[in-house]
Write an enzyme that holds these catalytic residues in place. Structure first.
Site, short mmCIF file in Angstrom:
data_model
loop_
_atom_site.label_atom_id
_atom_site.label_comp_id
_atom_site.label_asym_id
_atom_site.label_seq_id
_atom_site.Cartn_x
_atom_site.Cartn_y
_atom_site.Cartn_z
CG HIS A 99 -0.26 -0.19 2.51
ND1 HIS A 99 0.13 -1.43 2.96
CD2 HIS A 99 0.14 0.67 3.46
CE1 HIS A 99 0.71 -1.32 4.13
NE2 HIS A 99 0.75 -0.04 4.46
CG HIS A 101 0.82 5.26 4.19
ND1 HIS A 101 -0.11 5.13 5.21
CD2 HIS A 101 1.62 4.17 4.28
CE1 HIS A 101 0.14 4.03 5.90
NE2 HIS A 101 1.18 3.42 5.35
P1 5GP Z 1 1.57 0.46 7.41
O1 5GP Z 1 1.86 0.68 8.87
O2 5GP Z 1 1.55 -1.02 7.08
O3 5GP Z 1 2.42 1.24 6.46
O4 5GP Z 1 0.10 1.03 7.19
C1 5GP Z 1 -1.05 0.28 7.40
C2 5GP Z 1 -2.19 1.24 7.51
O5 5GP Z 1 -3.40 0.52 7.38
C3 5GP Z 1 -2.26 1.98 8.85
O6 5GP Z 1 -2.11 3.38 8.62
C4 5GP Z 1 -3.63 1.61 9.40
O7 5GP Z 1 -4.29 2.69 10.02
C5 5GP Z 1 -4.38 1.14 8.17
N1 5GP Z 1 -5.39 0.14 8.44
C6 5GP Z 1 -5.25 -0.98 9.18
N2 5GP Z 1 -6.40 -1.67 9.20
C7 5GP Z 1 -7.29 -0.98 8.45
C8 5GP Z 1 -8.66 -1.20 8.09
O8 5GP Z 1 -9.29 -2.17 8.47
N3 5GP Z 1 -9.24 -0.27 7.29
C9 5GP Z 1 -8.57 0.83 6.84
N4 5GP Z 1 -9.24 1.68 6.08
N5 5GP Z 1 -7.28 1.07 7.17
C10 5GP Z 1 -6.64 0.18 7.95
#
Ligand code: 5GP
Ligand code: ZN
Length: 136
Positions: A99, A101
């Site tokens: 993903h 951001h």
């Molecule tokens: P990472 O830390 O892996 O770069 O980002 C993962 C992101 O996914 C986090 O910012 C977190 O808030 C988001 N996230 C986790 N679970 C969910 C969910 O069930 N729905 C949505 N919309 N975002 C999620």
């Protein structure tokens, strides 16, 4: 992929606030909204992270980002945006489905803290490392 929260969002098994969708890509609001309009852009095909993707899949993902980013900017009135991709836990990855951001920025003191601590350049070491990477 079973047990992947983003695959479940893509499959419509759990809800998300979608902002863009086509055959390959989905963008939806991050549940944590680090800044207002914080959006995630994901490939519909499951990859653990960018380190697992090939150029074609990555191209499809990144091709959509400028338009989606501009839509988020227009809708929120943000002054700037950080576009960030975390790979593996040490780099802050917590959901293991690629993903990107999109984090709109409004002030220097908002809730996104991102610091690059600069070091004095060591040019021979840089040259050696560049050579090593280019040959890897
Ligand atoms: P990472 O830390 O892996 O770069 O980002 C993962 C992101 O996914 C986090 O910012 C977190 O808030 C988001 N996230 C986790 N679970 C969910 C969910 O069930 N729905 C949505 N919309 N975002 C999620
Ligand atoms: Zn997945």
């Amino acid at each position: 992929m079973a047990d992947c929260i983003f695959c479940k969002i893509i499959a419509g098994e759990i809800p998300a606030s979608k902002v863009y969708e086509d055959d390959e890509i989905l963008a939806f609001l991050d549940i944590s909204q680090v800044t207002l309009g914080h959006t995630l852009v994901v490939p519909k095909k499951h990859f653990r992270n960018m380190l697992e993707m090939d150029g074609e899949a990555a191209s499809q993902l990144f091709a959509r980002i400028p338009d989606i980013a501009r839509k988020v900017m227009k809708a929120t009135g943000a002054k700037g945006m950080n576009i960030i991709n975390n790979n593996e836990e040490i780099a802050g990855q917590s959901v293991f489905h690629t993903h990107v951001h999109l984090a709109p920025r409004y002030t220097e003191n908002d809730d996104l803290k991102l610091t690059f601590v600069a070091h004095e350049p060591n040019f021979p070491a840089l040259a050696e490392l560049a050579e090593k990477i280019s040959k890897a």
